[in-house]
Design a protein around this motif. Structure first.
Motif, PDB file in Angstrom:
ATOM      1  N   CYS A   1       0.869  -1.188   0.000  1.00  0.00           N
ATOM      2  CA  CYS A   1       0.000   0.000   0.000  1.00  0.00           C
ATOM      3  C   CYS A   1       0.893   1.222   0.000  1.00  0.00           C
ATOM      4  O   CYS A   1       1.985   1.193   0.583  1.00  0.00           O
TER       5      CYS A   1
ATOM      6  N   HIS B   1      -7.225  -0.326  -1.493  1.00  0.00           N
ATOM      7  CA  HIS B   1      -7.435  -1.737  -1.177  1.00  0.00           C
ATOM      8  C   HIS B   1      -7.472  -1.943   0.333  1.00  0.00           C
ATOM      9  O   HIS B   1      -8.078  -2.881   0.826  1.00  0.00           O
ATOM     10  N   TYR B   2      -6.796  -1.058   1.039  1.00  0.00           N
ATOM     11  CA  TYR B   2      -6.769  -1.151   2.499  1.00  0.00           C
ATOM     12  C   TYR B   2      -7.612  -0.038   3.111  1.00  0.00           C
ATOM     13  O   TYR B   2      -7.228   0.557   4.109  1.00  0.00           O
ATOM     14  N   LYS B   3      -8.715   0.261   2.469  1.00  0.00           N
ATOM     15  CA  LYS B   3      -9.707   1.238   2.929  1.00  0.00           C
ATOM     16  C   LYS B   3      -9.179   2.671   2.982  1.00  0.00           C
ATOM     17  O   LYS B   3      -9.633   3.525   2.242  1.00  0.00           O
ATOM     18  N   THR B   4      -8.231   2.923   3.902  1.00  0.00           N
ATOM     19  CA  THR B   4      -7.877   4.317   4.170  1.00  0.00           C
ATOM     20  C   THR B   4      -6.392   4.608   4.009  1.00  0.00           C
ATOM     21  O   THR B   4      -5.939   5.700   4.326  1.00  0.00           O
TER      22      THR B   4
ATOM     23  N   GLN C   1      -3.559   8.266   4.483  1.00  0.00           N
ATOM     24  CA  GLN C   1      -2.344   8.432   5.294  1.00  0.00           C
ATOM     25  C   GLN C   1      -1.212   8.941   4.404  1.00  0.00           C
ATOM     26  O   GLN C   1      -0.472   9.847   4.777  1.00  0.00           O
TER      27      GLN C   1
ATOM     28  N   LYS D   1     -16.159  -3.358  -0.137  1.00  0.00           N
ATOM     29  CA  LYS D   1     -14.872  -3.090  -0.784  1.00  0.00           C
ATOM     30  C   LYS D   1     -14.792  -3.776  -2.158  1.00  0.00           C
ATOM     31  O   LYS D   1     -13.814  -4.434  -2.494  1.00  0.00           O
TER      32      LYS D   1
ATOM     33  N   VAL E   1      -3.912   4.158  13.131  1.00  0.00           N
ATOM     34  CA  VAL E   1      -3.662   4.145  11.690  1.00  0.00           C
ATOM     35  C   VAL E   1      -4.214   2.872  11.041  1.00  0.00           C
ATOM     36  O   VAL E   1      -4.622   2.868   9.889  1.00  0.00           O
TER      37      VAL E   1
ATOM     38  N   PRO F   1      -6.330   0.188   9.477  1.00  0.00           N
ATOM     39  CA  PRO F   1      -7.707   0.214   8.976  1.00  0.00           C
ATOM     40  C   PRO F   1      -8.517  -1.019   9.424  1.00  0.00           C
ATOM     41  O   PRO F   1      -9.705  -1.082   9.176  1.00  0.00           O
ATOM     42  N   TYR F   2      -7.873  -2.009  10.030  1.00  0.00           N
ATOM     43  CA  TYR F   2      -8.555  -3.275  10.325  1.00  0.00           C
ATOM     44  C   TYR F   2      -8.700  -3.569  11.812  1.00  0.00           C
ATOM     45  O   TYR F   2      -9.084  -4.669  12.177  1.00  0.00           O
TER      46      TYR F   2
ATOM     47  N   GLU G   1      -3.882  -7.218   7.442  1.00  0.00           N
ATOM     48  CA  GLU G   1      -3.901  -7.460   5.999  1.00  0.00           C
ATOM     49  C   GLU G   1      -2.551  -7.139   5.373  1.00  0.00           C
ATOM     50  O   GLU G   1      -2.352  -7.343   4.186  1.00  0.00           O
ATOM     51  N   GLY G   2      -1.647  -6.585   6.138  1.00  0.00           N
ATOM     52  CA  GLY G   2      -0.304  -6.352   5.640  1.00  0.00           C
ATOM     53  C   GLY G   2      -0.138  -5.128   4.761  1.00  0.00           C
ATOM     54  O   GLY G   2       0.695  -5.131   3.862  1.00  0.00           O
ATOM     55  N   CYS G   3      -0.902  -4.066   5.019  1.00  0.00           N
ATOM     56  CA  CYS G   3      -0.744  -2.871   4.188  1.00  0.00           C
ATOM     57  C   CYS G   3       0.550  -2.142   4.539  1.00  0.00           C
ATOM     58  O   CYS G   3       1.186  -1.542   3.693  1.00  0.00           O
ATOM     59  N   GLY G   4       0.917  -2.166   5.826  1.00  0.00           N
ATOM     60  CA  GLY G   4       2.156  -1.517   6.245  1.00  0.00           C
ATOM     61  C   GLY G   4       2.002  -0.071   6.680  1.00  0.00           C
ATOM     62  O   GLY G   4       2.990   0.602   6.957  1.00  0.00           O
TER      63      GLY G   4
END
Lengths: 135, 649
Positions: A40, A71-74, A78, B509, B593, B595-596, B616-619
């Motif tokens: 992301c 894909h990760y909503k928000t 950020q 989503k 921060v 989202p999950y 979910e591994g967005c980082g």
């Protein structure tokens, strides 16, 4: 002619997929950037951007999903906050904030990706080599 | 130092045509960490994969870089090859030198130089890649179907008949959808309700189906195998546990409201079921029209109910359901005539849409199946049907074909002729698309046996004059101006996704296409999946389609759900963000921060903890962490730093 070196951080789901689409559709763009795929755009720490500049990147491009489509909503919100703030900081540091660019490029926008990369490469070419005092 | 094998693919001339593969190999053979480097014509072929496997075993490689096409294509292939010979798959990385290099650049020198940088970055990443194991996630073997039209009914029944529980959510007070409104169906002229109602009853009686009628989806959280869905049960003001569906309340209610089910050709009561065969066959009270709710007086229904089921104090309630998969079958609505000023903008009473004509034709409809026109109840002698109203009209309305109109207009014209043999039916058309089984024959039957007049051309003007609707247009085949003084005009207006689809797509989503329909994961190969794992699509929510197609797609979506449920566990990518508790100061910035809600602050320990299943591994947390305690597995700050250096030196 000066060939700038650009580090691009693309999110896996939108911009990197858009870059794949540009490839599949055989669109062409300038070869000055190398992509680092992150899950992301929000994974990109301002530290990484400064790191790239310190190591001689003439420009840094960040690509994420369109607002509302992350894909990760928000995550991309950020990113937007961080990049906006960092751009101000770059100005304070006496750097051209235009060397940092954030773009929303979806998985369907191969054409936009090709245009943005070429546009950005040309802009950085005009700005010339980065001048960063080694820290 | 890691021993890394680098395998550079030619992909025929796809890569080798622009990137000098041999030169890349030559330049990188002494790069630190590279124990072996080799190019090959097609790395994804069996000999290519065998080369990788052999070298991993022979040289004891502990990392692999395959420089080839996009990781979306063959990452799984190469990781599988590594795993088969005992190398942890997460120590195999793809350097994308095709889609993001050889295919987008013409300059061979520049492309070769760039390919080298891409591979160097991948090598640096692999050097620090850890051995990871996929996160094991349990599956809730219970599905939700949103929408109770024919697609939703079929999906629910197919899943339930496979032995899994289904929660079917329908926002109207009865299931059945638009199919319940239809008179007869093409091309067989089956009575629509006769074939639909048994399925509706099967849903109601199925012990594996929990039917939530008059309810809407308010929130969705979680992920494949583990969704949590918040549902609003709208206040019915009727206690359905007590109600037997006797119907006295509906009979005695003094308030008349135009019936949505009958397309406002007839009235319903303020307390009502939409149609007599409704499932569940219990009424709801429409508080917007109820006299008691407006004035505080009346209460006739309450007084007369033999079971004391009327409850004016009921409020909306919220239910939470845990499900592992969701099928979206929210269906369609017709493009409003109000949006079509060129066809009277809905102001001409005798210009109606297809669903209104269905109610006119229906034996259980407001006119008892006798074809009458709405304005004066006369039997129309000349009826004009116009196709592609709003569809295939990119300048003014929508570019797409609504798919069902060709056949239902044929059916309408045919049924009209059967009911009024002396009348005349005209069809204005652009094309006749009769692509289904038995459809062409059906169209031929209408045009020949039933003598429906087909006029190829668009209608130029339509206006009301002396109780008639004058339709003028050009028959482009004979090149003549046509003017018809019609008694009734039926517009085959465009199929639109049902209202609220955008909001629902956001909650789930999942994507929406340029025309507002839900986006499938792949237009050809994954037509019933959305891009969100565990969310499947059926029926007109995805694209306009007829009943057999909707049923087939719904059964396909159900098959996807049961395939998912056949597994014991799901495996979640382990590329998640952990916490180094030695570095974590417990500031909690990352918690906000995420989202999950995968992160939480353990106040007693003063550190943040991560739920690996939710991550979910967005980082995002990693970038937010001020102390470097949050790190994403196999994409750590150090890895990114090394990749940046490799690209720039």
């Amino acid at each position: 002619m000066f060939e700038p070196r650009i580090v691009a951080f693309f999110c896996k789901w939108c911009t990197s997929a858009g870059a794949d689409l540009a490839g599949t559709a055989r669109m062409t763009y300038l070869p000055n950037s190398v992509n680092i795929q992150v899950m992301c755009s929000s994974r990109v720490d301002p530290e990484h951007i400064l790191d790239a500049f310190r190591n001689g990147a003439d420009g840094v491009l960040i690509g994420g999903c369109h607002p509302g489509d992350c894909h990760y909503k928000t995550g991309n919100y950020q990113t937007l906050k961080r990049v906006t703030l960092l751009k101000k900081m770059l100005t304070e540091l006496g750097m051209e904030s235009r060397r940092l660019r954030l773009e929303w490029i979806s998985a369907a926008e191969g054409q936009k990706l090709a245009r943005v990369v070429t546009e950005f490469s040309e802009e950085i070419r005009r700005l010339g080599k980065i001048k960063v005092r080694q820290l | 130092m890691r021993k890394i094998g680098v395998f550079v693919c030619h992909c025929g001339i796809n890569i080798a045509g622009t990137v000098d593969v041999k030169a890349v190999v030559d330049l990188l053979k002494d790069y630190p960490g590279v124990a072996y480097i080799q190019d090959y014509k097609y790395m994804c072929s069996d000999p290519g994969q065998n080369l990788i496997k052999t070298k991993i075993k022979e040289l004891n490689l502990d990392g692999v870089v395959v420089a080839a096409c996009s990781p979306t294509l063959h990452e799984a292939t190469f990781r599988g090859a590594s795993e088969s010979v005992g190398l942890n798959p997460y120590r195999t990385e793809i350097a994308n030198i095709r889609e993001q290099c050889s295919w987008v650049h013409h300059d061979k020198a520049a492309a070769t130089a760039k390919a080298q940088l891409i591979i160097k970055a991948a090598i640096e990443k692999v050097k620090l890649d850890e051995e990871l194991q996929p996160v094991k996630v349990p599956i809730t073997r219970r599905a939700m179907v949103i929408g109770g039209g024919i697609a939703g009914i079929q999906a629910a029944l197919s899943i339930a008949n496979s032995g899994y529980e289904v929660v079917l959510v329908e926002r109207q007070s009865s299931i059945g959808g638009h199919m319940a409104q239809l008179s007869e169906t093409f091309p067989t002229l089956d009575c629509s309700q006769c074939i639909l109602t048994p399925k509706m009853v099967e849903v109601a009686q199925h012990h594996k189906i929990k039917l939530l009628a008059y309810a809407t989806v308010e929130d969705v959280s979680g992920f494949v195998g583990n969704f949590k869905v918040k549902i609003k049960q709208k206040a019915r003001y009727v206690d359905w546990d007590k109600c037997t569906g006797c119907g006295i309340c509906m009979e005695k209610c003094p308030v008349k409201v135009p019936s949505e089910f009958d397309e406002e050709l007839a009235n319903r009561k303020a307390i009502y079921t939409p149609f007599p065969q409704a499932v569940p066959n219990k009424p709801v009270l429409d508080s917007a029209h109820c006299t008691y709710f407006k004035t505080g007086k009346c209460q006739i229904c309450k007084k007369l109910c033999p079971f004391d089921a009327i409850d004016y104090t009921q409020t909306d309630t919220f239910i939470e359901e845990d499900v592992g998969a969701i099928v979206v079958a929210t269906g369609y609505e017709l493009y409003s005539l109000k949006s079509l000023p060129e066809y009277g903008g809905g102001k001409i009473v005798d210009v109606i849409d297809g669903l209104t004509f269905e109610r006119i034709l229906s034996a259980s409809g407001p006119y008892g199946g006798i074809v009458r026109r709405p304005s004066d109840g006369q039997v129309p002698r000349e009826v004009v049907f116009i196709k592609c109203v709003g569809s295939r009209d990119p300048e003014n309305h929508f570019p797409y074909c609504s798919k069902v109109c060709c056949m239902y207009t044929t059916k309408h014209a045919m049924l009209y002729k059967h009911r009024v043999p002396e009348g005349q039916a005209y069809v204005f058309y652009m094309d006749v698309r009769a692509d289904g089984k038995g459809y062409e024959e059906f169209y031929q039957r209408a045009a020949t046996e039933d003598q429906v007049v087909y006029l190829r051309g668009k209608v130029a003007k339509l206006y009301r004059e002396n109780g008639k609707v004058v339709v003028t247009g050009i028959d482009t085949l004979s090149n003549r101006m046509i003017e018809i003084k019609a008694d009734l005009v039926v517009l085959a207006s465009a199929i639109r996704p049902a209202a609220g689809i955008t909001e629902l797509a956001k909650l789930l989503k999942i994507g929406i296409d340029q025309n507002g329909f839900l986006t499938e994961a792949h237009p050809k190969l994954r037509p019933v999946e959305s891009l969100t794992a565990g969310v499947y699509l059926a029926g007109c929510a995805q694209a306009p389609r007829d009943i057999p197609d909707a049923v087939a797609q719904a059964a396909g979506a159900a098959a996807m759900v049961t395939t998912l449920f056949a597994r014991d566990y799901l495996y979640h990518e382990p590329i998640i963000a952990g916490v180094n508790t030695d570095l974590c100061s417990g500031c909690g910035i990352c918690v906000g921060v995420c989202p999950y809600a995968a992160r939480s602050l353990n106040r007693s320990k003063g550190v943040v903890e991560v739920n690996e299943i939710l991550c979910e591994g967005c980082g995002a947390c990693v970038a937010a962490c001020p102390s470097g305690a949050a790190q994403q597995k196999n994409l750590t700050d150090e890895q990114i730093h090394q990749m940046i250096k490799a690209i720039l030196t």
